[in-house]
Scaffold this motif. Structure first.
Motif, PDB file in Angstrom:
ATOM      1  N   ASP A  15       0.808  -1.227   0.000  1.00 14.66           N
ATOM      2  CA  ASP A  15       0.000   0.000   0.000  1.00 14.66           C
ATOM      3  C   ASP A  15       0.840   1.276   0.000  1.00 14.66           C
ATOM      4  OD1 ASP A  15      -2.421   1.233  -0.255  1.00 14.66           O
ATOM      5  OD2 ASP A  15      -2.966   1.112   1.865  1.00 14.66           O
ATOM      6  N   LEU A  16       1.774   1.328  -0.915  1.00  9.37           N
ATOM      7  CA  LEU A  16       2.559   2.550  -1.091  1.00  9.37           C
ATOM      8  C   LEU A  16       1.785   3.529  -1.974  1.00  9.37           C
ATOM      9  CD1 LEU A  16       6.116   1.047  -1.715  1.00  9.37           C
ATOM     10  CD2 LEU A  16       5.132   1.858   0.438  1.00  9.37           C
ATOM     11  N   SER A  17       2.424   4.615  -2.344  1.00 16.06           N
ATOM     12  CA  SER A  17       1.805   5.578  -3.246  1.00 16.06           C
ATOM     13  C   SER A  17       1.429   4.914  -4.565  1.00 16.06           C
ATOM     14  CB  SER A  17       2.771   6.738  -3.515  1.00 16.06           C
ATOM     15  OG  SER A  17       2.320   7.522  -4.607  1.00 16.06           O
ATOM     16  N   ILE A  18       0.409   5.430  -5.195  1.00 11.81           N
ATOM     17  CA  ILE A  18      -0.060   4.888  -6.466  1.00 11.81           C
ATOM     18  C   ILE A  18       1.023   4.914  -7.533  1.00 11.81           C
ATOM     19  CG2 ILE A  18      -0.973   7.129  -7.209  1.00 11.81           C
ATOM     20  CD1 ILE A  18      -2.447   3.591  -7.886  1.00 11.81           C
ATOM     21  N   ILE A  19       1.993   5.812  -7.438  1.00  7.23           N
ATOM     22  CA  ILE A  19       3.043   5.838  -8.460  1.00  7.23           C
ATOM     23  C   ILE A  19       3.927   4.603  -8.380  1.00  7.23           C
ATOM     24  CG2 ILE A  19       3.078   8.334  -8.780  1.00  7.23           C
ATOM     25  CD1 ILE A  19       5.546   8.469  -6.990  1.00  7.23           C
ATOM     26  N   ASP A  20       4.033   3.977  -7.201  1.00  5.68           N
ATOM     27  CA  ASP A  20       4.797   2.744  -7.085  1.00  5.68           C
ATOM     28  C   ASP A  20       4.146   1.654  -7.930  1.00  5.68           C
ATOM     29  OD1 ASP A  20       6.994   1.310  -5.231  1.00  5.68           O
ATOM     30  OD2 ASP A  20       5.272  -0.039  -5.456  1.00  5.68           O
ATOM     31  N   LEU A  21       2.835   1.544  -7.838  1.00  5.98           N
ATOM     32  CA  LEU A  21       2.102   0.562  -8.632  1.00  5.98           C
ATOM     33  C   LEU A  21       2.212   0.872 -10.120  1.00  5.98           C
ATOM     34  CD1 LEU A  21       0.008  -1.867  -8.410  1.00  5.98           C
ATOM     35  CD2 LEU A  21      -1.746  -0.108  -8.714  1.00  5.98           C
ATOM     36  N   LEU A  22       2.032   2.117 -10.485  1.00  6.58           N
ATOM     37  CA  LEU A  22       2.035   2.512 -11.889  1.00  6.58           C
ATOM     38  C   LEU A  22       3.393   2.286 -12.534  1.00  6.58           C
ATOM     39  CD1 LEU A  22       0.258   3.781 -14.105  1.00  6.58           C
ATOM     40  CD2 LEU A  22       1.130   6.011 -13.387  1.00  6.58           C
ATOM     41  N   PHE A  23       4.471   2.704 -11.872  1.00  2.00           N
ATOM     42  CA  PHE A  23       5.801   2.563 -12.458  1.00  2.00           C
ATOM     43  C   PHE A  23       6.240   1.103 -12.544  1.00  2.00           C
ATOM     44  CE2 PHE A  23       6.909   7.067 -10.813  1.00  2.00           C
ATOM     45  CZ  PHE A  23       6.352   7.624 -11.951  1.00  2.00           C
ATOM     46  N   ASN A  24       5.707   0.266 -11.681  1.00  2.00           N
ATOM     47  CA  ASN A  24       6.096  -1.146 -11.698  1.00  2.00           C
ATOM     48  C   ASN A  24       5.214  -2.010 -12.582  1.00  2.00           C
ATOM     49  OD1 ASN A  24       8.439  -1.693  -9.799  1.00  2.00           O
ATOM     50  ND2 ASN A  24       7.126  -0.502  -8.435  1.00  2.00           N
ATOM     51  N   LEU A  25       3.918  -1.701 -12.667  1.00  2.35           N
ATOM     52  CA  LEU A  25       2.989  -2.540 -13.436  1.00  2.35           C
ATOM     53  C   LEU A  25       2.576  -1.940 -14.762  1.00  2.35           C
ATOM     54  CD1 LEU A  25       0.477  -4.195 -10.940  1.00  2.35           C
ATOM     55  CD2 LEU A  25       2.573  -5.107 -11.899  1.00  2.35           C
ATOM     56  N   GLY A  26       2.672  -0.635 -14.892  1.00  6.14           N
ATOM     57  CA  GLY A  26       2.278  -0.011 -16.142  1.00  6.14           C
ATOM     58  C   GLY A  26       0.802  -0.182 -16.444  1.00  6.14           C
ATOM     59  N   PRO A  27       0.421  -0.519 -17.671  1.00  5.67           N
ATOM     60  CA  PRO A  27      -0.994  -0.639 -18.040  1.00  5.67           C
ATOM     61  C   PRO A  27      -1.760  -1.674 -17.218  1.00  5.67           C
ATOM     62  CG  PRO A  27       0.387  -0.532 -19.989  1.00  5.67           C
ATOM     63  CD  PRO A  27       1.316  -0.665 -18.827  1.00  5.67           C
ATOM     64  N   ASP A  28      -1.066  -2.666 -16.674  1.00  3.63           N
ATOM     65  CA  ASP A  28      -1.749  -3.683 -15.860  1.00  3.63           C
ATOM     66  C   ASP A  28      -2.188  -3.146 -14.502  1.00  3.63           C
ATOM     67  OD1 ASP A  28      -1.478  -5.607 -17.816  1.00  3.63           O
ATOM     68  OD2 ASP A  28       0.433  -6.358 -17.033  1.00  3.63           O
ATOM     69  N   ALA A  29      -1.723  -1.951 -14.133  1.00  5.27           N
ATOM     70  CA  ALA A  29      -2.087  -1.380 -12.834  1.00  5.27           C
ATOM     71  C   ALA A  29      -3.585  -1.121 -12.732  1.00  5.27           C
ATOM     72  CB  ALA A  29      -1.309  -0.085 -12.590  1.00  5.27           C
ATOM     73  N   LEU A  30      -4.217  -0.752 -13.830  1.00 11.00           N
ATOM     74  CA  LEU A  30      -5.650  -0.463 -13.795  1.00 11.00           C
ATOM     75  C   LEU A  30      -6.447  -1.720 -13.460  1.00 11.00           C
ATOM     76  CD1 LEU A  30      -7.940   1.537 -14.135  1.00 11.00           C
ATOM     77  CD2 LEU A  30      -7.908   1.072 -16.595  1.00 11.00           C
ATOM     78  N   THR A  31      -6.107  -2.829 -14.079  1.00 15.14           N
ATOM     79  CA  THR A  31      -6.780  -4.097 -13.761  1.00 15.14           C
ATOM     80  C   THR A  31      -6.550  -4.471 -12.304  1.00 15.14           C
ATOM     81  OG1 THR A  31      -6.533  -4.874 -16.035  1.00 15.14           O
ATOM     82  CG2 THR A  31      -6.935  -6.543 -14.347  1.00 15.14           C
ATOM     83  N   TYR A  32      -5.349  -4.250 -11.821  1.00 13.27           N
ATOM     84  CA  TYR A  32      -5.019  -4.528 -10.415  1.00 13.27           C
ATOM     85  C   TYR A  32      -5.961  -3.752  -9.498  1.00 13.27           C
ATOM     86  CZ  TYR A  32      -2.119  -4.733  -6.151  1.00 13.27           C
ATOM     87  OH  TYR A  32      -1.650  -4.914  -4.869  1.00 13.27           O
ATOM     88  N   LEU A  33      -6.165  -2.480  -9.769  1.00 17.65           N
ATOM     89  CA  LEU A  33      -7.006  -1.638  -8.921  1.00 17.65           C
ATOM     90  C   LEU A  33      -8.477  -2.035  -8.998  1.00 17.65           C
ATOM     91  CD1 LEU A  33      -5.393   1.810  -9.765  1.00 17.65           C
ATOM     92  CD2 LEU A  33      -5.201   0.596  -7.584  1.00 17.65           C
ATOM     93  N   LYS A  34      -8.933  -2.344 -10.183  1.00 16.86           N
ATOM     94  CA  LYS A  34     -10.345  -2.645 -10.366  1.00 16.86           C
ATOM     95  C   LYS A  34     -10.735  -4.023  -9.821  1.00 16.86           C
ATOM     96  CE  LYS A  34     -11.526   0.378 -14.226  1.00 16.86           C
ATOM     97  NZ  LYS A  34     -12.071   0.466 -15.609  1.00 16.86           N
ATOM     98  N   THR A  35      -9.755  -4.888  -9.633  1.00 14.82           N
ATOM     99  CA  THR A  35     -10.049  -6.229  -9.136  1.00 14.82           C
ATOM    100  C   THR A  35      -9.592  -6.433  -7.695  1.00 14.82           C
ATOM    101  OG1 THR A  35      -7.983  -7.078 -10.085  1.00 14.82           O
ATOM    102  CG2 THR A  35      -9.981  -7.238 -11.434  1.00 14.82           C
ATOM    103  N   ALA A  36      -9.079  -5.386  -7.049  1.00 12.29           N
ATOM    104  CA  ALA A  36      -8.690  -5.502  -5.640  1.00 12.29           C
ATOM    105  C   ALA A  36      -9.901  -5.886  -4.812  1.00 12.29           C
ATOM    106  CB  ALA A  36      -8.097  -4.196  -5.148  1.00 12.29           C
ATOM    107  N   ASP A  37      -9.714  -6.793  -3.890  1.00  8.36           N
ATOM    108  CA  ASP A  37     -10.811  -7.327  -3.069  1.00  8.36           C
ATOM    109  C   ASP A  37     -11.110  -6.361  -1.916  1.00  8.36           C
ATOM    110  OD1 ASP A  37     -12.699  -8.886  -1.824  1.00  8.36           O
ATOM    111  OD2 ASP A  37     -11.230 -10.261  -0.935  1.00  8.36           O
ATOM    112  N   ILE A  38     -12.233  -5.653  -2.001  1.00  3.61           N
ATOM    113  CA  ILE A  38     -12.638  -4.703  -0.978  1.00  3.61           C
ATOM    114  C   ILE A  38     -13.918  -5.200  -0.314  1.00  3.61           C
ATOM    115  CG2 ILE A  38     -13.258  -2.293  -0.495  1.00  3.61           C
ATOM    116  CD1 ILE A  38     -11.865  -1.519  -3.100  1.00  3.61           C
TER     117      ILE A  38
END
Length: 213
Positions: free
Chosen positions: A186-209
């Motif tokens: 759960d770092l800043s969103i830029i950590d996810l974006l810079f590491n996953l790129g376009p796949d980051a959006l799918t990661y966010l939309k499928t996170a289990d909340i």
């Protein structure tokens, strides 16, 4: 997910972005009395030494009674240069830093007068970087003590990985310094974006909340 109300945030944590994107309508509170030491003016990134907080220096023009919408940025300090250098040092070797660099670098050569203006532009740039076509968002016009939505205005705290009002499962993804520090959740969103790129959006939309109510 029904509508949510969030605090504003400077490069928000991954959990904040997941909640915002999974909501049918996202509100951002700007008329609260501004609280100290939150993600409203700071983010947490990964570094070679572990995690590091980047804080935007602010001025409460009305003292302890200043509303978030009136919080000024203290541009007498060279915080923009320091933040951007820290981001480059931490992420210049990640798979997608060069791909997204031009989205964010121009923001560090501008001087925003208010924190809310900076955060609003950052969020707009993030939405553009994620290539999100539909994202319903609004900013409050007054403070509502009992909003008719999920109230997560104080659910994201730098001192805690738990979230008041909901739980979220954020799967591991490959990070730049994972071999040294393990997965940093759960770092800043830029950590996810810079590491996953376009796949980051799918990661966010499928996170289990999940919600207790």
């Amino acid at each position: 997910m029904k509508p949510v109300l969030l605090s504003t945030a400077y490069f928000p944590p991954v959990s904040w972005m997941a909640v915002a994107l999974q909501s049918e309508n996202t509100g951002i509170e700007i008329h609260e009395t501004y609280p100290k030491q939150t993600f409203r003016n700071r983010c947490v990134i990964a570094t070679s030494s572990g995690t590091s907080g980047l804080t935007v220096p602010v001025i409460r023009i009305n003292g302890n009674h200043t509303q978030t919408c009136d919080i000024a940025i203290d541009n007498s300090k060279s915080w923009q240069l320091q933040h951007w250098r820290s981001i480059i040092t931490s992420y210049n070797k990640t798979p997608y830093f060069l791909f997204y660099r031009d989205h964010f670098e121009p923001l560090y050569y501008k001087k925003h007068e208010r924190l809310i203006d900076l955060n609003q532009e950052l969020l707009a740039v993030l939405i553009q970087a994620f290539q999100i076509d539909t994202f319903k968002i609004y900013y409050t016009s007054q403070y509502d003590f009992n909003p008719e939505c999920y109230d997560f205005r104080n659910s994201f705290q730098p001192t805690s990985k738990s979230h008041e009002g909901f739980t979220i499962n954020l799967p591991r993804y490959i990070q730049a310094f994972e071999m040294r520090h393990g997965f940093l959740n759960d770092l800043s969103i830029i950590d996810l974006l810079f590491n996953l790129g376009p796949d980051a959006l799918t990661y966010l939309k499928t996170a289990d909340i999940s919600f207790p109510y």
